[in-house]
Design a protein around this motif. Structure first.
Motif, PDB file in Angstrom:
ATOM      1  N   ASN A 192      35.324  32.480  38.917  1.00 24.27           N
ATOM      2  CA  ASN A 192      35.385  32.494  40.375  1.00 24.27           C
ATOM      3  C   ASN A 192      36.173  31.304  40.899  1.00 24.27           C
ATOM      4  OD1 ASN A 192      33.819  34.795  40.393  1.00 24.27           O
ATOM      5  ND2 ASN A 192      31.909  33.676  40.615  1.00 24.27           N
ATOM      6  N   GLY A 193      37.302  31.594  41.484  1.00 24.62           N
ATOM      7  CA  GLY A 193      38.120  30.559  42.084  1.00 24.62           C
ATOM      8  C   GLY A 193      38.860  29.685  41.086  1.00 24.62           C
ATOM      9  N   ALA A 194      38.683  29.948  39.811  1.00 23.27           N
ATOM     10  CA  ALA A 194      39.352  29.136  38.793  1.00 23.27           C
ATOM     11  C   ALA A 194      40.742  29.684  38.516  1.00 23.27           C
ATOM     12  CB  ALA A 194      38.534  29.142  37.505  1.00 23.27           C
ATOM     13  N   GLU A 208      41.134  33.001  30.145  1.00 29.12           N
ATOM     14  CA  GLU A 208      40.463  33.974  31.006  1.00 29.12           C
ATOM     15  C   GLU A 208      39.926  35.137  30.181  1.00 29.12           C
ATOM     16  OE1 GLU A 208      41.218  37.130  34.627  1.00 29.12           O
ATOM     17  OE2 GLU A 208      42.538  35.377  34.533  1.00 29.12           O
ATOM     18  N   VAL A 209      40.739  35.640  29.267  1.00 35.47           N
ATOM     19  CA  VAL A 209      40.309  36.754  28.412  1.00 35.47           C
ATOM     20  C   VAL A 209      39.112  36.335  27.562  1.00 35.47           C
ATOM     21  CG1 VAL A 209      41.005  38.167  26.428  1.00 35.47           C
ATOM     22  CG2 VAL A 209      42.535  37.907  28.373  1.00 35.47           C
ATOM     23  N   THR A 210      39.151  35.123  27.045  1.00 29.20           N
ATOM     24  CA  THR A 210      38.056  34.626  26.209  1.00 29.20           C
ATOM     25  C   THR A 210      36.763  34.511  27.015  1.00 29.20           C
ATOM     26  OG1 THR A 210      39.614  33.495  24.760  1.00 29.20           O
ATOM     27  CG2 THR A 210      37.335  32.697  24.743  1.00 29.20           C
ATOM     28  N   VAL A 211      36.838  33.954  28.211  1.00 28.71           N
ATOM     29  CA  VAL A 211      35.649  33.830  29.063  1.00 28.71           C
ATOM     30  C   VAL A 211      35.118  35.211  29.422  1.00 28.71           C
ATOM     31  CG1 VAL A 211      34.831  33.074  31.331  1.00 28.71           C
ATOM     32  CG2 VAL A 211      36.249  31.546  29.945  1.00 28.71           C
ATOM     33  N   ARG A 212      36.014  36.135  29.754  1.00 30.07           N
ATOM     34  CA  ARG A 212      35.574  37.496  30.092  1.00 30.07           C
ATOM     35  C   ARG A 212      34.880  38.161  28.902  1.00 30.07           C
ATOM     36  NH1 ARG A 212      37.061  39.281  34.955  1.00 30.07           N
ATOM     37  NH2 ARG A 212      38.649  38.085  36.046  1.00 30.07           N
TER      38      ARG A 212
END
Length: 124
Positions: free
Chosen positions: A25-27, A34-38
Motif C-alpha cells: 500500500n503506497g509503496a 513486489e512479486v515476492t511480497v505478493r
C-alpha cells in the motif's frame, strides 16, 4: 541444530498476509520485490485456509501446500494461479527476472483473485 519457532495458527497466518499486503500500500517496490511480497501474502492466505479447512498442524513447504490444495479439491485454475505466482517469485529471487509492466499487472490480478478466494474461507 536449528530450533524452529512454534507453527503459526490460522489467525497468525491471516495477520502475516495482511502485514505483507500492507507493504504494498503506497509503496514503490521494484517489480521483483513486489512479486515476492505478493506471493508471500498469498502463501499465508493459503496456509490459513488449509489449516482451517483440513485441520493440518503444519505445512512444511510450498510444494506441500500445492499438494494439500489438490487434496482439498481447490479448483485447478486457483491452484495453477498459485503456482504461477510462486514461480514468478522464484524467478525474481533466484534468476534475477524482473516482470515487465504487462506481466506485473497479470501477477497483481492473480494476487487479487487468490486473495478473494482464500481470505473469506479462512475467516474465524
Amino acid at each position: 541444530m536449528r530450533q524452529r519457532p512454534p507453527e503459526p495458527d490460522v489467525a497468525q497466518h491471516r495477520q502475516q498476509a495482511l502485514h505483507n499486503e500492507g507493504l504494498l500500500n503506497g509503496a514503490s517496490l521494484p517489480p521483483d520485490w513486489e512479486v515476492t511480497v505478493r506471493f508471500y501474502a498469498v502463501a499465508h492466505w493459503v496456509r490459513a485456509y488449509l489449516k482451517k479447512a483440513l485441520k493440518v498442524p503444519s505445512i512444511e513447504s510450498h510444494e506441500r501446500a500445492d499438494q494439500l490444495l489438490d487434496q482439498a479439491k481447490v479448483q485447478r485454475t486457483i491452484r495453477s494461479q498459485f503456482k504461477e505466482l510462486r514461480w514468478a517469485s522464484e524467478d525474481a529471487r533466484y534468476y534475477c527476472v524482473r516482470p515487465d509492466p504487462h506481466q506485473l499487472q497479470r501477477l497483481r490480478d492473480i494476487h487479487d483473485r487468490l486473495r478473494s478466494f482464500f481470505e473469506p474461507k479462512s475467516r474465524p
